[in-house]
Design an enzyme around this catalytic site. Structure first.
Site, short mmCIF file in Angstrom:
data_model
loop_
_atom_site.label_atom_id
_atom_site.label_comp_id
_atom_site.label_asym_id
_atom_site.label_seq_id
_atom_site.Cartn_x
_atom_site.Cartn_y
_atom_site.Cartn_z
N LYS A 290 -9.06 2.80 -2.28
CA LYS A 290 -9.67 2.22 -1.15
C LYS A 290 -10.88 2.71 -0.54
O LYS A 290 -11.08 3.78 -0.56
CB LYS A 290 -8.38 2.31 -0.08
CG LYS A 290 -8.52 1.73 1.44
CD LYS A 290 -7.32 2.03 2.06
CE LYS A 290 -7.12 1.24 3.47
NZ LYS A 290 -6.07 1.52 4.18
N GLU B 263 0.79 -1.10 0.09
CA GLU B 263 0.00 0.01 -0.08
C GLU B 263 0.78 1.18 -0.03
O GLU B 263 1.90 1.41 0.69
CB GLU B 263 -0.95 -0.12 1.33
CG GLU B 263 -1.86 1.27 1.39
CD GLU B 263 -2.76 0.94 2.59
OE1 GLU B 263 -2.35 -0.07 3.49
OE2 GLU B 263 -3.63 1.77 2.83
N CYS C 63 -5.87 -3.16 2.14
CA CYS C 63 -5.52 -3.62 3.58
C CYS C 63 -6.93 -3.36 4.27
O CYS C 63 -7.64 -4.44 4.43
CB CYS C 63 -4.70 -2.31 4.00
SG CYS C 63 -4.13 -2.48 5.50
#
Lengths: 568, 568
Positions: free
Chosen positions: A132, A48, A168
């Site tokens: 995200k 990330e 994540c």
């Protein structure tokens, strides 16, 4: 007969990035993509926010930084193609621009926020991107503060395979992009992460990942950042899991960069197994986290050496051993600063430690400076004790100023939490406190683990045995012992953990069976320590960190845990 | 003929709460409700999070604290009724419990979060509640971190009038509860706030409020917290506006507690006007914010006196004047700590200042201590300069330890931003830095304003004229002047404001017409200062605050503003 689909070789590049070093991080991607190509991979995935580093905090709000990151993604795609790596699919993290609804009074604090984005590079350009969805904003995370969430899903086509892409926190939340990807007939789910180390988190990661793999009906590939960044440590430990129970098919070791290569087979064929890194025992894992944290801090800030006070006690001994493992004993300067109350064994133990580590050892008695202050001030009691401690702080700062070493502070978590330390002393000044998240009980365990580890390897144990076995003392007055002021450390540390880390109140502490007298003592110590910090918050951190978990507390608060029978 | 509807008298209680002091805050509500009743009010409204104080940060995550706050609301309702105030409608802020969707792995950092709630008390119980929808999470705000948003609207019925209730940020966002209330046929919209002071924010508040009043077609009543809390200052300035352009119908003064009473007339009748507090001029507003901030910090942390170093320079002179205004000159201890490089006029100016303020003045030469260190260390250059500065820090800490004064730090924003200060010196240690958000140009303006204000009142100006007029110097070596190392302060401060507060990059700074050489110098200074702080982050705050606006920056970052022709 149909032609057999060959396996798709995927590489997970577990690398160490640096926040803000966009050019350096891009160079890291180029280097590791080349390695992945040499290993025969067709797809290589990086952690990330690879290009920006993680966490970037409010750097996300600086437009010139965002522009540099956008450009770096495009430039990197071209560079990869120019370097003959254009047929690789390279997944890297960065920031992304996205139209957002601004609040009406923009001047009052809501500047443009980017997305937390993963982009896929191939053939000289950005071929796909994913923003995200779930922005964690608890513990050490501030993502909702600085990012805008995404709302689309992303499926990469790599040699005809359908690879879902999420970031994540997206897998830590039920629903959201993983649930949407369940309908996408995936061959694999790729998760890019910057997941900070916490004790015991490894199992949670793999079990959760296996559950998400089951949701999408495909193996899950998890790549994590590695290395220390500010007060976080990223432990790597990248892995691949099949749908089901969670034992990894293959995994990378923790705390070191690694390229984990795995072959995604044709549908219906058995998922292959690879090397699995053996799990570390608890004390080794924490010790290595401390080493990684300090090593990253020193290197990323451009230092080559550290200086600390060596008292002969266990805290400075363990800290010096960690420093020697992080940057080499020859780059550690240890300064013994004895006072009138320092025992002979303290000075011997400090010298012994420095010799075992190969450190630069110096002795600087503090009497001349303490006497000069006392000739003017005539202090007694705690003020006199604190004066001695602060003279040591000034000495270390002066040596740092003169020679350029980073000052490191050996304060442990138990003493910081209870306020059993002088503010601006040699245990609390400086740039980095390697064991501030380690309680005293664990300090001893880590020291023993490190010595045993040396013995197992046929080496000299770095920490003098007597630093481990003698009763702890601040040696600021004759005969002073920690246990005169504090409950026994094993009990203290259990109560501290419940009271601070788990935010339990008196009622919950008593329900666990702790002695009411001890509970009230510890609660009072912690609350008083917070009050003490309010006198000098410019000089201390008011958060207590526990490997990736922290608290933000008001500086001024009159809240006190109720101490009476009231089951609040 | 229909009976005439009498006006509804409403009181806005602009009070000063203290974070964590649930019992004390409840007592404040009781006291001011009685005043409101004595003034004939039927409805009294208190600021956001009255019972808990604001901001509570991660205290919100402590279950025992939440339980205490829940109980305090119920207890307060009963107490009000017992005290004969049961027919008043009392709106107070607190935390609320609400079923929330937990993340699956609760151990990893998402504990139960309460709502940011306003409750209405009447007849001995809680008759209505509203949970804030919009949770600000930028600048100084962390609400999304610690609260769960609400999703319902709330209309109170008070003597047959329909009063909509929302909280602070709810009116700063388009849509949401205010838009929903537009269909509710309101008689008035009540907004309870904890809105921190920022320069020039007053107009934005009233203009926005008038716009929201137009949306709901009813007058808007805005009650705000007052007083210093941690590093925030709440300025009060509560007001009532009609739908339309924004000039208040009535308003309370800034920086003092106040009860603003206003009569809501029958529908269709003209909205009455009351007293309007005259707006403060810019320098007075900031000066009073500094005084309120320090006064709150000292009182809420249980101190009665402060100690600081007096150099004879403008920063310590202004800080001492602020301290004298905050807690009385007789509670200020000023210590002159001359070195070999201190000029005669510096010592004279320090003594003169202390006399004007009625402060406890002491002289403590640093030579004996500096000589003792130098006899051991033989430092030169910057290391020697820093040593002198740090000896002063140790002296102040020792006096604080001995006598119990809070150490205050007179560092200004320009020097903190550019790193033109020694870490752990008398300008940066301590518990509170009253002018850390005031740049050097404004330091002079505030000093002049304060002196003129005294002259206008026929009093002796507190700050010696020569402290204002002489060229600034750290006096750490012979003939040293700030302007040898820094651009002229007027230019420096403009560039700092653009670069730090507005996060502008080099391209934007040049587009504003700043000299490229100055831009590169300032950018380099700020970036270097951030690097310097990385050596000692345990000892300095890494955020730059500007009255309610702050930044969270990574400690370790290699990001540097591009300095070349590249228009990044």
């Amino acid at each position: 007969m149909e032609p057999t689909t060959p396996p798709l070789r995927i590489a997970l590049a577990q690398v160490d990035t640096c926040v803000g070093d966009v050019a350096g991080n891009a160079a890291t991607v180029l280097e590791w993509t080349r390695r992945a190509a040499d290993a025969g991979a067709r797809l290589v995935a990086f952690p990330e926010m690879t290009l920006t580093g993680y966490p970037i905090e409010d750097l996300a709000l600086r437009a010139s930084f965002r522009r540099a990151a956008y450009r770096a993604g495009d430039d990197l795609a071209r560079t990869l193609a120019d370097e003959g790596l254009g047929d690789m699919t390279v997944v890297v993290g960065t920031v992304g621009a996205r139209p957002i609804k601004e609040r009406p009074m923009a001047a009052l604090g809501s500047p443009s926020r980017p997305t937390n984005r993963a982009i896929a590079l191939r053939g000289g350009r950005v071929v796909a991107s994913y923003d995200k969805h779930h922005l964690p904003n608890y513990g050490v995370f501030d993502e909702f503060r600085v990012f805008t969430p995404g709302d689309s899903t992303c499926v990469l086509d790599v040699d005809g395979r359908r690879v879902g892409l999420v970031i994540c926190e997206d897998i830590w939340q039920d629903g959201g992009p993983v649930a949407a990807l369940a309908a996408e007939d995936l061959d694999a789910l790729l998760v890019v992460n910057a997941s900070p180390f916490e004790e015991g988190k490894g199992h949670q990661r793999t079990e959760l990942a296996a559950r998400r793999a089951s949701e999408v009906g495909a193996p899950l590939l998890y790549v994590n950042q590695v290395g220390g960044q500010d007060d976080l440590v990223f432990d790597g430990g990248s892995f691949v899991v099949a749908p089901g129970s969670g034992a990894p098919l293959t995994s990378a070791p923790q705390f070191v960069p690694d390229l984990l290569v795995w072959d995604l087979p044709a549908r219906g064929e058995a998922l292959p197994r690879g090397t699995v890194a053996p799990p570390l025992e608890a004390d080794e894992e924490v010790y290595r986290a401390c080493v990684a944290g300090l090593a990253g801090y020193v290197r990323k800030n451009g230092f080559r050496s550290v200086v600390l006070g060596l008292s002969g006690g266990i805290d400075s001994a363990l800290t010096a051993a960690i420093a020697a493992d992080a940057i080499g004993g020859e780059n550690v300067v240890g300064v013994s600063m004895p006072s009138a109350y320092s025992s002979g064994h303290s000075k011997d133990d400090a010298a012994d430690l420095a010799e075992r580590l190969g450190a630069d050892y110096r002795v600087q008695p503090i009497a001349p400076m303490v006497d000069a202050f006392q000739g003017e001030l005539h202090l007694d009691g705690v003020a006199e004790e604190n004066l001695q401690a602060r003279v040591r702080g000034v000495l270390l700062m002066a040596i740092s100023n003169r020679e350029g070493h980073l000052v490191i502070a050996p304060g442990n978590k138990s003493e910081l939490a209870t306020g059993y330390a002088t503010i601006y002393d040699a245990g609390s000044i400086g740039g980095y406190a390697p064991i501030k998240d380690v309680d005293k009980s664990q300090v001893w365990r880590l020291a023993r683990w490190r010595n045993n580890h040396a013995l197992d390897a046929g080496e000299i144990p770095p920490i003098p045995e007597s630093s481990i076995t003698k009763p702890p003392s601040a040696e600021l007055r004759p005969g002073q012992l920690d246990q005169d002021s504090l409950p026994p450390y094993d009990v203290l540390d259990e109560v501290l953990d419940a009271y601070i880390e788990h935010a339990e109140g008196r009622a919950e502490l008593l329900a666990r069976g702790f002695d009411p007298e001890v509970v009230d003592k510890v609660v009072t110590l912690v609350d008083r320590a917070e009050w003490k910090r309010r006198q000098y918050p410019l000089g201390t951190k008011v958060t207590a960190l526990a490997f990736g978990r922290d608290r933000r507390l008001p500086i001024t608060s009159r809240w006190r845990e109720p101490q009476e029978g009231n089951p609040s």
